[in-house]
Design an enzyme around this catalytic site. Structure first.
Site, PDB file in Angstrom:
ATOM      1  N   CYS A 133       0.821  -1.223   0.000  1.00 49.30           N
ATOM      2  CA  CYS A 133       0.000   0.000   0.000  1.00 49.30           C
ATOM      3  C   CYS A 133       0.854   1.273   0.000  1.00 49.30           C
ATOM      4  O   CYS A 133       0.566   2.228  -0.740  1.00 49.30           O
ATOM      5  CB  CYS A 133      -0.947  -0.006   1.187  1.00 49.30           C
ATOM      6  SG  CYS A 133      -0.172  -0.480   2.734  1.00 49.30           S
ATOM      7  N   HIS A 247      -2.994   6.145   4.842  1.00 47.16           N
ATOM      8  CA  HIS A 247      -1.572   6.382   5.102  1.00 47.16           C
ATOM      9  C   HIS A 247      -1.158   7.749   4.555  1.00 47.16           C
ATOM     10  O   HIS A 247      -1.647   8.176   3.500  1.00 47.16           O
ATOM     11  CB  HIS A 247      -0.702   5.349   4.371  1.00 47.16           C
ATOM     12  CG  HIS A 247      -0.799   3.950   4.903  1.00 47.16           C
ATOM     13  ND1 HIS A 247      -1.454   3.609   6.062  1.00 47.16           N
ATOM     14  CD2 HIS A 247      -0.283   2.785   4.409  1.00 47.16           C
ATOM     15  CE1 HIS A 247      -1.341   2.297   6.256  1.00 47.16           C
ATOM     16  NE2 HIS A 247      -0.641   1.781   5.264  1.00 47.16           N
TER      17      HIS A 247
END
Ligand code: A2P
Length: 342
Positions: A133, A247
């Site tokens: 990711c 994130h």
């Protein structure tokens, strides 16, 4: 339009559940789904496209005669290692969300906005790997700038949400916050992360490597070089922060030539599936709350270095369960169908 039979391995997990949402929102042409889990969740009701399905236990034989066209795997590396071959043998193309196959030379590692042409290498082994990711959202920001000025080095620090550790990670952070408000933080359970995450930050994601970096940090190095077909220098520091989802990354990029700030901002703003939010005088920049539940990668705080004309600094945020996993997988599937006329 042709419709496809889709298996989702890890259908009850954080990424699996998101895959169903993303396929619905993107109107992915699904004929039927086969939700697969461990024996623990077999029988669970899964709703998709107005129909109810029952989760089925993943076994070596489950793909036989199921006529699956595409199988998404999101149940951990050891599960992909053991079961992906059975899906491929049955005729399905596997899109794998785990790290298991990512660095195999004959397996394509794909971010559709960056290296869509690599998808065709799926023919080697019937598998396409979905990158980590943190790598996905970073390479999306690097690509338009690399095209302009040629990147020579990247230095990145990440601020990674609890959901990177799946549902367990999120549940642990919520429990720890509840324990804090109940004055029980000292006795709170610490299991998903190396330390208590609530009211803390942990500069340690995945296992340490002999060179002093962690496995997560080395994934960002190796995967970025593979996706961008370029051995630029990269150093990463990966940090877990007490955010539930999305994130963030602070990225410093060095180029082979001097850069123009406005041209860089324009290239980022125009890149596919990217949004530039960049006006600090109005408190405007991307944050996890900006990105969560969306399919965009957001960039802001774009600055030229105050010493070197060939350096940029920027901030980037994306919902890593979507952009960093489920959405990227579905985008790969869409491109595969388009390119292969499947
Ligand atoms: P289960 O509900 O049966 O445990 P997360 O990443 O959110 O922790 O989710 C992990 C996903 O992987 C879940 O859907 C989980 O299903 C699935 N899973 C875990 N172990 C296995 C296994 N041995 N076989 C198939 N699926 C598994």
């Amino acid at each position: 339009m042709r419709k496809y039979n889709i298996a989702v391995v890890g259908a009850t997990g954080a990424v699996g559940e998101e895959l169903f949402r993303v396929m619905t929102e993107m109107k992915f042409p699904v004929n039927k789904i086969l939700p697969l889990t461990s024996s623990r969740s077999a029988g669970t009701d899964i709703s998709f496209g107005g129909q109810k399905y029952k989760a089925v236990e993943l076994t070596e034989d489950v793909f036989k005669d199921a006529d699956i066209h595409i199988a998404f795997f999101s149940a951990g590396g050891s599960i992909s290692e053991k079961y992906a071959k059975f899906a491929v043998e049955s005729g399905a193309v596997v899109i794998d969300n785990t790290s298991h196959f990512r660095m195999d030379d004959d397996i394509p590692l794909v971010v559709p906005e960056v290296n869509p042409e690599d998808i065709m290498l799926y023919k080697n082994r019937g598998i396409i790997a979905n990158p980590n990711c943190s790598t996905i959202q970073m390479v999306q920001s690097l690509k338009p700038l690399d095209d302009l000025y040629g990147i020579t080095r990247v230095d990145v620090s990440t601020y990674q949400a609890a959901s990177g550790a799946g549902k367990e990670g999120m549940a642990e952070l919520v429990q720890q916050m509840q324990d804090f408000f109940a004055f029980k933080l000292e006795d709170t359970e610490v299991k998903a992360f190396a330390h208590r995450l609530a009211l803390n930050v942990i500069p340690h994601i995945d296992v340490p490597q002999p060179n002093g970096f962690t496995k997560e940090e080395m994934k960002m190095v190796n995967e970025t070089q593979k996706i961008m077909h370029k051995k630029m220098q990269i150093a990463a520091t990966c940090v877990r922060v007490p955010v539930l989802r999305s994130h963030s990354e602070s990225i410093t990029i060095t180029f082979g030539q001097d850069v123009d700030l406005e041209e860089s901002r324009e290239a980022l703003a125009n890149f596919e599936n990217m949004k530039l939010i960049d006006d600090i005088s109005k408190n405007e920049y991307p944050m996890p709350m900006t990105a969560t539940d969306t399919d965009y990668t957001y960039v802001g705080r774009v600055r030229k270095d105050i010493y070197q004309n060939n350096m940029l600094h920027l901030w980037n945020v994306a919902d890593q369960v979507r952009v960093g996993a489920a959405t990227n997988s579905v985008r790969i599937a869409q491109k595969l169908i388009e390119m292969e006329n499947l």
